[in-house]
Write an enzyme that holds these catalytic residues in place. Sequence first.
Site, PDB file in Angstrom:
ATOM      1  N   GLU A 197       0.852  -1.185   0.000  1.00 14.36           N
ATOM      2  CA  GLU A 197       0.000   0.000   0.000  1.00 14.36           C
ATOM      3  C   GLU A 197       0.893   1.242   0.000  1.00 14.36           C
ATOM      4  O   GLU A 197       1.956   1.274   0.594  1.00 14.36           O
ATOM      5  CB  GLU A 197      -0.866  -0.003   1.263  1.00 14.36           C
ATOM      6  CG  GLU A 197      -1.789   1.187   1.393  1.00 14.36           C
ATOM      7  CD  GLU A 197      -2.578   1.195   2.702  1.00 14.36           C
ATOM      8  OE1 GLU A 197      -3.676   1.756   2.722  1.00 14.36           O
ATOM      9  OE2 GLU A 197      -2.072   0.627   3.714  1.00 14.36           O
ATOM     10  N   LYS A 245      -9.598   1.478  -2.386  1.00 14.07           N
ATOM     11  CA  LYS A 245      -9.816   0.930  -1.043  1.00 14.07           C
ATOM     12  C   LYS A 245     -11.217   1.268  -0.538  1.00 14.07           C
ATOM     13  O   LYS A 245     -11.618   2.438  -0.497  1.00 14.07           O
ATOM     14  CB  LYS A 245      -8.749   1.496  -0.108  1.00 14.07           C
ATOM     15  CG  LYS A 245      -8.754   0.940   1.306  1.00 14.07           C
ATOM     16  CD  LYS A 245      -7.593   1.569   2.072  1.00 14.07           C
ATOM     17  CE  LYS A 245      -7.468   1.050   3.493  1.00 14.07           C
ATOM     18  NZ  LYS A 245      -6.324   1.693   4.181  1.00 14.07           N
ATOM     19  N   CYS A 285      -5.091  -3.233   2.752  1.00  9.68           N
ATOM     20  CA  CYS A 285      -4.827  -3.015   4.176  1.00  9.68           C
ATOM     21  C   CYS A 285      -6.044  -3.204   5.077  1.00  9.68           C
ATOM     22  O   CYS A 285      -6.412  -4.335   5.385  1.00  9.68           O
ATOM     23  CB  CYS A 285      -4.188  -1.643   4.377  1.00  9.68           C
ATOM     24  SG  CYS A 285      -3.294  -1.464   5.950  1.00  9.68           S
TER      25      CYS A 285
END
Length: 275
Positions: free
Chosen positions: A41, A113, A155
């Site tokens: 990330e 995300k 993440c």
Amino acid sequence: MTRIALFQSTTGIDPATSLRALETAIGEAAGGGAEMLFTPEMSGLLDRDSARASKNLRKEDEDEVLAGCREAARRHRIWLHIGSLAIRVGNGKVANRGFVIDREGQIRARYDKIHLFDVDLPTGESWRESNTYSAGKEVVVVNGTPVGKLGLTICYDLRFPGLFARLAEADADVIAVPAAFTVPTGHAHWHVLQRARAIEAGLFIVAAAQVGHHEDGRNTFGHSLVVDPWGELLLDMGEESGVGFADIDLKRISEVRSRIPALNHRRPIPDAVTL
């Protein structure tokens, strides 16, 4: 058997420096026989000083790190999953966006995300991704990669098993979990969550991570992992930056699922009844 590589980096506040490190990693991965490289990330810029970081944020078609990585993938003839970059998307917001790039340097998929990290930690660290980032709205599986069907997450998505279930139901073979995990949460949860997601979905997890002390003052956990569908660790890169390799055999998925066919046993879950 497919050889993959993971880049465990300590990304800083200068995108040009980050690009040089990524280009080196891409060359090293290709030289080591990997068919695909996975990066963490925020591979291009990791800076919690929003005023300073904003000077380095670009739209997708202007981002120098993305352009340089596409060229390096083409030059070295290797697939690349850029775990994510910070990309301007308008309305004062930024996307935490991952990219899958083929060996021709073409972008094959994007993923923004979905779950944003808004927390206050006991260490005194406070993170409010929603202040800057716009949440994604699409679940993405990429066909035709060297690792078969590749599901994309980033993440904090790791903590939401429903997303991983959706990717498994879409026939993903591998799920990428690029990350910049904090040290306290990494020690407590990183390994157990990655193994749990692999076991629940019955597939491979590839988690390239940031590591070490960064220029903006933060510390990240490292331990980039490759986990097989049984929950076994095929790679744990510990706390050193660099490129690591793993060989994955997609036949392992059917072997594990034949032993515990949990995906076939799923049933609609009724609403909870409070008594």
